[in-house]
Enzyme design. Structure first.
Site, PDB file in Angstrom:
ATOM      1  N   LYS A  14       4.554   9.516  -7.054  1.00  0.00           N
ATOM      2  CA  LYS A  14       3.699   9.998  -5.960  1.00  0.00           C
ATOM      3  C   LYS A  14       4.418  11.074  -5.144  1.00  0.00           C
ATOM      4  CE  LYS A  14       2.888   5.874  -4.067  1.00  0.00           C
ATOM      5  NZ  LYS A  14       3.586   4.941  -4.976  1.00  0.00           N
ATOM      6  N   ARG A  89      -3.011   1.405   0.824  1.00  0.00           N
ATOM      7  CA  ARG A  89      -2.462   0.433  -0.121  1.00  0.00           C
ATOM      8  C   ARG A  89      -3.256  -0.867  -0.137  1.00  0.00           C
ATOM      9  NH1 ARG A  89       3.108   2.914   0.163  1.00  0.00           N
ATOM     10  NH2 ARG A  89       4.388   1.892  -1.394  1.00  0.00           N
ATOM     11  N   ARG A 128      16.731   5.888  -9.311  1.00  0.00           N
ATOM     12  CA  ARG A 128      16.581   6.416  -7.943  1.00  0.00           C
ATOM     13  C   ARG A 128      17.502   5.669  -6.978  1.00  0.00           C
ATOM     14  NH1 ARG A 128      10.649   6.499  -5.324  1.00  0.00           N
ATOM     15  NH2 ARG A 128      11.089   4.365  -4.701  1.00  0.00           N
ATOM     16  N   ARG A 134      18.181   4.049  -1.784  1.00  0.00           N
ATOM     17  CA  ARG A 134      17.152   3.377  -0.979  1.00  0.00           C
ATOM     18  C   ARG A 134      17.355   1.880  -1.035  1.00  0.00           C
ATOM     19  NH1 ARG A 134      10.974   5.331  -1.630  1.00  0.00           N
ATOM     20  NH2 ARG A 134      10.632   3.103  -1.371  1.00  0.00           N
ATOM     21  N   ARG A 145       7.823  -5.655  -5.087  1.00  0.00           N
ATOM     22  CA  ARG A 145       6.910  -4.530  -4.816  1.00  0.00           C
ATOM     23  C   ARG A 145       5.870  -4.392  -5.932  1.00  0.00           C
ATOM     24  NH1 ARG A 145      11.401  -0.412  -4.237  1.00  0.00           N
ATOM     25  NH2 ARG A 145       9.815   1.220  -4.192  1.00  0.00           N
TER      26      ARG A 145
HETATM   27  P1  AMP Z   1       6.988   4.010  -0.364  1.00  0.00           P
HETATM   28  O1  AMP Z   1       8.028   4.986   0.042  1.00  0.00           O
HETATM   29  O2  AMP Z   1       5.592   4.600  -0.344  1.00  0.00           O
HETATM   30  O3  AMP Z   1       7.287   3.322  -1.670  1.00  0.00           O
HETATM   31  O4  AMP Z   1       6.963   2.856   0.762  1.00  0.00           O
HETATM   32  C1  AMP Z   1       8.087   2.039   0.982  1.00  0.00           C
HETATM   33  C2  AMP Z   1       7.693   0.775   1.726  1.00  0.00           C
HETATM   34  O5  AMP Z   1       7.088   1.127   2.991  1.00  0.00           O
HETATM   35  C3  AMP Z   1       6.651  -0.084   1.024  1.00  0.00           C
HETATM   36  O6  AMP Z   1       7.230  -0.956   0.065  1.00  0.00           O
HETATM   37  C4  AMP Z   1       6.047  -0.841   2.212  1.00  0.00           C
HETATM   38  O7  AMP Z   1       6.904  -1.868   2.658  1.00  0.00           O
HETATM   39  C5  AMP Z   1       6.022   0.230   3.303  1.00  0.00           C
HETATM   40  N1  AMP Z   1       4.758   0.998   3.298  1.00  0.00           N
HETATM   41  C6  AMP Z   1       4.585   2.323   2.999  1.00  0.00           C
HETATM   42  N2  AMP Z   1       3.305   2.683   3.055  1.00  0.00           N
HETATM   43  C7  AMP Z   1       2.618   1.556   3.416  1.00  0.00           C
HETATM   44  C8  AMP Z   1       1.237   1.257   3.622  1.00  0.00           C
HETATM   45  N3  AMP Z   1       0.292   2.190   3.465  1.00  0.00           N
HETATM   46  N4  AMP Z   1       0.921  -0.018   3.992  1.00  0.00           N
HETATM   47  C9  AMP Z   1       1.842  -0.966   4.153  1.00  0.00           C
HETATM   48  N5  AMP Z   1       3.155  -0.763   3.946  1.00  0.00           N
HETATM   49  C10 AMP Z   1       3.554   0.483   3.583  1.00  0.00           C
END
Ligand code: AMP
Length: 193
Positions: A14, A89, A128, A134, A145
């Site tokens: 993404k 999400r 990554r 991270r 996840r």
């Molecule tokens: P990402 O970088 O998009 O993989 O997001 C990392 C983490 O941030 C996710 O595993 C969630 O814990 C939190 N997060 C990001 N976007 C959302 C969302 N739209 N709703 C809930 N939690 C989110």
């Protein structure tokens, strides 16, 4: 430009494809993961709440995310369209996004779904972890996840299909990053003719 929602499992690309789209079309970009990581880095109240969820591979509660999203959206440059990366999400987030955009006279635009097998996803995320460090890219959290993705996020794909805006791109067909990007650009161009 129509708004774009980029959708897919953790590690599906993404962030990578959002960057390519932003560079080509000059749109705004909202990555909710990046917003949350910045809050954590700055030690804000929101960051403190978010950290526990992120470290556990859980989603931040919908009400909190929806507020963050609306205020971030209103800070984007107007008229160029925005790419939503990592939001929505859940079905509740999708409904809230639709409502928030409608209230502003805007539409959801198009949804781009990235389809990638779980073995490839795991390999990418572990790589990554080594490069970016991270905290949530360790095998245990990645498995959580994936589970959260399957139970709470994946069903949204059908929600977008019902809205008539789903466009899918399959890694096993495109095979390379360049192939994916080319297919995505073609579809975006078609949608914005
Ligand atoms: P990402 O970088 O998009 O993989 O997001 C990392 C983490 O941030 C996710 O595993 C969630 O814990 C939190 N997060 C990001 N976007 C959302 C969302 N739209 N709703 C809930 N939690 C989110």
């Amino acid at each position: 430009m129509k708004n774009i929602i980029i959708f897919g499992a953790p590690g599906s690309g993404k962030g990578t494809y959002s960057e390519a789209i932003v560079n080509r079309y000059g749109m705004g970009h909202i990555s909710t993961g990046d917003v949350l990581r910045a809050e954590i880095k700055n030690g804000t109240e929101l960051g403190k709440i978010a950290q526990g969820y992120i470290d556990n591979g859980q989603l931040i509660p919908d009400e909190l995310m929806i507020d963050i999203l609306a205020s971030t959206y209103d800070r984007q440059p107007q008229g160029k369209g925005v790419i939503f990366d990592g939001f929505p999400r859940t079905i509740a987030q999708a409904e809230a996004l639709k409502k928030m955009l409608l209230e502003r006279g805007h539409g959801l635009g198009m949804m781009i779904e990235l389809i990638v097998g779980e073995d490839v996803l795991m390999e990418r995320l572990l790589r990554r972890a080594q490069i970016e460090g991270r905290a949530d890219d360790n095998e245990e959290t990645i498995r959580k996840r994936f589970a959260v993705y399957h139970s709470q996020t994946a069903p949204l794909s059908e929600w977008f299909a019902a809205e008539g805006i789903r466009h899918t791109f399959d890694w096993s067909i495109c095979k390379t990053k360049e192939g994916m990007i080319e297919a995505i650009f073609q579809e975006i161009d078609k949608e914005n003719q």
